[in-house]
Scaffold this motif. Structure first.
Motif, PDB file in Angstrom:
ATOM      1  N   SER A  11       0.804  -1.234   0.000  1.00 44.44           N
ATOM      2  CA  SER A  11       0.000   0.000   0.000  1.00 44.44           C
ATOM      3  C   SER A  11       0.830   1.275   0.000  1.00 44.44           C
ATOM      4  CB  SER A  11      -0.999   0.029   1.165  1.00 44.44           C
ATOM      5  OG  SER A  11      -2.110  -0.812   0.865  1.00 44.44           O
ATOM      6  N   LEU A  31      -1.057  -4.810  -0.882  1.00 44.23           N
ATOM      7  CA  LEU A  31      -1.794  -4.144   0.184  1.00 44.23           C
ATOM      8  C   LEU A  31      -1.024  -4.202   1.500  1.00 44.23           C
ATOM      9  CD1 LEU A  31      -5.338  -5.575  -0.621  1.00 44.23           C
ATOM     10  CD2 LEU A  31      -4.188  -3.584  -1.615  1.00 44.23           C
ATOM     11  N   ALA A  33      -2.868  -3.730   5.101  1.00 40.89           N
ATOM     12  CA  ALA A  33      -3.767  -4.490   5.973  1.00 40.89           C
ATOM     13  C   ALA A  33      -4.639  -5.454   5.197  1.00 40.89           C
ATOM     14  CB  ALA A  33      -4.628  -3.531   6.789  1.00 40.89           C
ATOM     15  N   THR A  35      -7.256  -4.584   2.969  1.00 44.69           N
ATOM     16  CA  THR A  35      -8.659  -4.175   2.942  1.00 44.69           C
ATOM     17  C   THR A  35      -9.121  -3.834   1.529  1.00 44.69           C
ATOM     18  OG1 THR A  35      -8.169  -1.828   3.273  1.00 44.69           O
ATOM     19  CG2 THR A  35      -8.383  -3.199   5.255  1.00 44.69           C
ATOM     20  N   LEU A  36     -10.439  -3.823   1.363  1.00 45.30           N
ATOM     21  CA  LEU A  36     -11.030  -3.430   0.088  1.00 45.30           C
ATOM     22  C   LEU A  36     -10.710  -1.974  -0.233  1.00 45.30           C
ATOM     23  CD1 LEU A  36     -14.531  -5.131   0.468  1.00 45.30           C
ATOM     24  CD2 LEU A  36     -12.711  -5.827  -1.099  1.00 45.30           C
ATOM     25  N   GLU A  37     -10.655  -1.127   0.788  1.00 42.00           N
ATOM     26  CA  GLU A  37     -10.353   0.289   0.573  1.00 42.00           C
ATOM     27  C   GLU A  37      -8.940   0.453   0.009  1.00 42.00           C
ATOM     28  OE1 GLU A  37     -13.693  -0.186   3.203  1.00 42.00           O
ATOM     29  OE2 GLU A  37     -11.643  -0.980   3.359  1.00 42.00           O
ATOM     30  N   GLU A  38      -8.004  -0.304   0.529  1.00 41.64           N
ATOM     31  CA  GLU A  38      -6.637  -0.252   0.004  1.00 41.64           C
ATOM     32  C   GLU A  38      -6.589  -0.717  -1.442  1.00 41.64           C
ATOM     33  OE1 GLU A  38      -3.713  -1.082   3.799  1.00 41.64           O
ATOM     34  OE2 GLU A  38      -4.726  -2.784   2.878  1.00 41.64           O
ATOM     35  N   ASP A  62      -2.610  -9.847   1.091  1.00 42.67           N
ATOM     36  CA  ASP A  62      -3.765  -9.315   0.348  1.00 42.67           C
ATOM     37  C   ASP A  62      -5.045 -10.060   0.716  1.00 42.67           C
ATOM     38  OD1 ASP A  62      -1.868  -7.646  -0.806  1.00 42.67           O
ATOM     39  OD2 ASP A  62      -1.525  -9.017  -2.487  1.00 42.67           O
ATOM     40  N   TRP A  63      -5.455  -9.892   1.970  1.00 44.08           N
ATOM     41  CA  TRP A  63      -6.521 -10.691   2.552  1.00 44.08           C
ATOM     42  C   TRP A  63      -7.845 -10.581   1.820  1.00 44.08           C
ATOM     43  CZ3 TRP A  63      -5.894 -14.466   5.884  1.00 44.08           C
ATOM     44  CH2 TRP A  63      -4.725 -14.495   6.674  1.00 44.08           C
ATOM     45  N   CYS A  64      -8.222  -9.389   1.388  1.00 44.52           N
ATOM     46  CA  CYS A  64      -9.551  -9.242   0.778  1.00 44.52           C
ATOM     47  C   CYS A  64      -9.673 -10.064  -0.497  1.00 44.52           C
ATOM     48  CB  CYS A  64      -9.874  -7.776   0.514  1.00 44.52           C
ATOM     49  SG  CYS A  64      -8.787  -6.940  -0.661  1.00 44.52           S
ATOM     50  N   GLU A  68     -12.727 -12.139   0.425  1.00 50.66           N
ATOM     51  CA  GLU A  68     -13.877 -11.512  -0.233  1.00 50.66           C
ATOM     52  C   GLU A  68     -13.614 -11.425  -1.733  1.00 50.66           C
ATOM     53  OE1 GLU A  68     -15.267  -7.983   2.433  1.00 50.66           O
ATOM     54  OE2 GLU A  68     -13.105  -8.221   2.768  1.00 50.66           O
ATOM     55  N   ALA A  72     -13.684  -8.044  -4.026  1.00 48.03           N
ATOM     56  CA  ALA A  72     -12.352  -7.516  -4.297  1.00 48.03           C
ATOM     57  C   ALA A  72     -12.051  -7.485  -5.796  1.00 48.03           C
ATOM     58  CB  ALA A  72     -11.307  -8.352  -3.561  1.00 48.03           C
TER      59      ALA A  72
END
Length: 209
Positions: A11, A31, A33, A35-38, A62-64, A68, A72
């Motif tokens: 990020s 990324l 954290a 997140t989808l926002e990132e 890149d968890w999302c 998700e 994502a």
């Protein structure tokens, strides 16, 4: 064809200088954290890059993209996202895969042996450029553990490479391994932008094919 390779930006993509080229490749850990926002911010950044083509794979941060995937992947509008899949650009065949051997409890981790080997067996034999998040064993994969330099890459991936005739293999994950290495007719590139202290100080790699 000029390829520009980066990885492990965590990020901090807006803090780096990316050279111009034809294809921008990001080999995961895009990324922080996860997140989808990132991810949405990364995609907006991609839209401003001058490269005609962009390719993205995920990494263990890149968890999302793991948890998700539908939401994502819908956010990625300005790059081709590869997850055990391929794309062809101007005659070059790319294959991308996010998996790395289990290390603590990160995203896109699989156990060594048959489980992760099954993913590598999916790589088509006619692939020109392979993009994985982690390195094969023995190539730009060394870290210091307990005051000793140790190779932590994937043995199963290294074995699978024996059947492939790659022009280039791009990866990251091991920040300390940043660099390039020629082996036989393949160029291996660890494109980690972040160094071992998670500072985005390593340069992008530029290759002409």
């Amino acid at each position: 064809m000029r390829l520009v390779c980066i990885s492990d930006t965590h990020s901090m993509h807006r803090q780096i200088r990316v050279p111009d080229g034809d294809i921008l490749i990001h080999a995961g850990d895009c990324l922080g954290a996860g997140t989808l926002e990132e991810l949405e911010d990364l995609d907006n950044w991609f839209s401003g890059q001058p490269h005609r083509h962009k390719i993205l794979i995920a990494g263990n941060h890149d968890w999302c993209l793991q948890d998700e995937p539908a939401e994502a992947e819908a956010l990625i509008r300005n790059a081709v996202y590869l997850r055990d899949s391929g794309t062809e650009i101007e005659g070059l065949k790319f294959w991308g895969s996010p998996w790395t051997p289990v290390f603590f409890d990160w995203a896109f981790n699989l156990t060594r042996g048959p489980t992760i080997a099954e993913r590598w067996q999916q790589i088509p034999a006619d692939t020109d450029i392979l993009i994985t998040h982690g390195p094969p064993a023995g190539i730009l994969d060394q870290v210091i553990i307990d005051s000793q330099l140790q190779s932590v890459g994937c043995d199963d991936l290294a074995r699978e490479l024996e059947r492939l005739k790659l022009k280039m293999h791009v990866f990251g994950h091991i920040h300390e391994g940043h660099g390039q290495q020629h082996l036989d007719d393949c160029l291996f590139v660890n494109a980690s932008i972040c160094n071992g202290n998670f500072r985005p100080l390593n340069p992008a790699f530029v290759m002409d094919l």
